[in-house]
Design an enzyme around this catalytic site. Sequence first.
Site, PDB file in Angstrom:
ATOM      1  N   SER A 148       0.841  -1.193   0.000  1.00  0.00           N
ATOM      2  CA  SER A 148       0.000   0.000   0.000  1.00  0.00           C
ATOM      3  C   SER A 148       0.883   1.253   0.000  1.00  0.00           C
ATOM      4  O   SER A 148       1.667   1.436  -0.927  1.00  0.00           O
ATOM      5  CB  SER A 148      -0.951  -0.051   1.198  1.00  0.00           C
ATOM      6  OG  SER A 148      -2.000   0.878   1.033  1.00  0.00           O
ATOM      7  N   ASP A 224      -9.933  -5.573  -3.408  1.00  0.00           N
ATOM      8  CA  ASP A 224      -9.305  -4.579  -2.546  1.00  0.00           C
ATOM      9  C   ASP A 224     -10.209  -3.359  -2.467  1.00  0.00           C
ATOM     10  O   ASP A 224     -10.537  -2.752  -3.492  1.00  0.00           O
ATOM     11  CB  ASP A 224      -7.948  -4.206  -3.144  1.00  0.00           C
ATOM     12  CG  ASP A 224      -7.096  -3.357  -2.235  1.00  0.00           C
ATOM     13  OD1 ASP A 224      -7.639  -2.427  -1.612  1.00  0.00           O
ATOM     14  OD2 ASP A 224      -5.892  -3.632  -2.159  1.00  0.00           O
ATOM     15  N   HIS A 257      -7.349  -6.047   0.754  1.00  0.00           N
ATOM     16  CA  HIS A 257      -6.180  -5.216   1.077  1.00  0.00           C
ATOM     17  C   HIS A 257      -5.450  -5.709   2.327  1.00  0.00           C
ATOM     18  O   HIS A 257      -4.487  -5.098   2.766  1.00  0.00           O
ATOM     19  CB  HIS A 257      -6.665  -3.772   1.298  1.00  0.00           C
ATOM     20  CG  HIS A 257      -5.599  -2.724   1.154  1.00  0.00           C
ATOM     21  ND1 HIS A 257      -4.956  -2.463  -0.034  1.00  0.00           N
ATOM     22  CD2 HIS A 257      -5.030  -1.864   2.058  1.00  0.00           C
ATOM     23  CE1 HIS A 257      -4.068  -1.490   0.129  1.00  0.00           C
ATOM     24  NE2 HIS A 257      -4.088  -1.119   1.397  1.00  0.00           N
TER      25      HIS A 257
END
Lengths: 280, 280
Positions: A148, A224, A257
């Site tokens: 991320s 995600d 995620h």
Amino acid sequence: MELIGENRAFGGRHLRYTHKAETTQCDMTFAIFLPPFASKDKPVPVLYWLSGLTCTDQNFMQKAGAMKLAAELGMAIVAPDTSPRGEGVPDDEEGAYDFGLGAGFYVNATQSPWNTHYNMYSYIVDELPALIENEFPVTKERAISGHSMGGHGALVIGMRNPNKFVSVSAFSPIANPCDCPWGRKALGRYLGDDKEAWKEYDASLLLASKTHNIPLLVEQGTKDEFLHEQLKPQALVHAAQQSETQLTLNMHEGYDHSYFFIASFIEEHLEFHAGHMGLI
Amino acid sequence: MELIGENRAFGGRHLRYTHKAETTQCDMTFAIFLPPFASKDKPVPVLYWLSGLTCTDQNFMQKAGAMKLAAELGMAIVAPDTSPRGEGVPDDEEGAYDFGLGAGFYVNATQSPWNTHYNMYSYIVDELPALIENEFPVTKERAISGHSMGGHGALVIGMRNPNKFVSVSAFSPIANPCDCPWGRKALGRYLGDDKEAWKEYDASLLLASKTHNIPLLVEQGTKDEFLHEQLKPQALVHAAQQSETQLTLNMHEGYDHSYFFIASFIEEHLEFHAGHMGLI
């Protein structure tokens, strides 16, 4: 450098340290996993892992399930914190999770009051590897990965420093921060309004700007929750086409995620880096 | 039963649910990992994992690194919470970590005010498996394992219910709770002063009382900070000798009480249970 935690794990050692950092003008914490048999006579290469928003040095070490294969491969892993911290380090006025503490974005800030401490780019590129290579039985072979915000950091740092890192990978990276809310907020405040300054910290713009020879591997889950608004991995694909750079982007149906996604595919990334480190 | 979380992981699914439990008179949360291809036509056996003091259903799922091999073996894993929770569930007056919320000790309490909700023994032995087997594509083949307080729970529940569980294992269990501070505090308050009642919840006393045929496997780290005062695995060894029961206790040099220890050896426990489930 002060040892603040130690656990035996997979025949190796998981260690946590704090040290006074010059680049960030504060005490920084990092974790290191040393595989079994790492020694001055048998130094091992290092994978640097950059974590995402809100994380510390511990998320990856506790949740990624990376140590087993790292132990087998003979690879050290270093997980730094995600921002400067401590007394005197300014935070977002409202304590937002996406700016300030836990959200250094791996840039060198130029704007007050952030520019005193928020110099995570130099910390990761220079200061931390110098410390690690001075204190531990490791080689100067380095790879870099992250998740991320840390995927953004890994891509940017790897592409800008191909002489320092042999390979770069990312899970769910913020691929084009100039064009998403997380990125615009962070880059705008750390670097100011002039968007020229942002370009040095945007993986897609860096990737489009020239042909890169550093190996690049990216994983992304299709479920995600941040995919379409914040992450935009297709920007990387287009940029790679533009600059005729080799890029592997693996899309994974149904993955989100979380660290469950990272854990599911981390061994493929360790093997990717191990290949470029000459371990396999 | 309400789904409160879902992640794809290792080709399977990690799911979290809450449900109204009769035994504990409150909403209980549990997590389940379902391996790839588990279906009504291809139901899979279940490993129940009981966590330690302060834990929830998530510690094991996030930190143990068990899903990869469970996915390969075709084994489901169910991780319940460690106590009843919610409005009206009494806690230790001072919020101690070792009694009350997060510290149900897998007993059926007999003392007021604990006996309304603190019935984790029946919840784990009866109510939860019945629910799991009704709602998910699983067989009635069950094994049980756990850590620390949960290692105590797994040993006690496994030995008392060899018709329900094919094998039992534990990491760093509270092996002799009648003879350690954690155990005396919890058993004394949940069960009262009469120590006869405690014996049904003491793995070493149960093990000494007769020859057990259920396979028993225990891991213990030598640098576990709770080893000598709270855990006392040697009591299990003596009890097994007394009753001529097969018990494997593996001591691991330098390992501590953390999930780094569990992660380092969890695959050996999955293989142990898989063997008794007929998966390998």
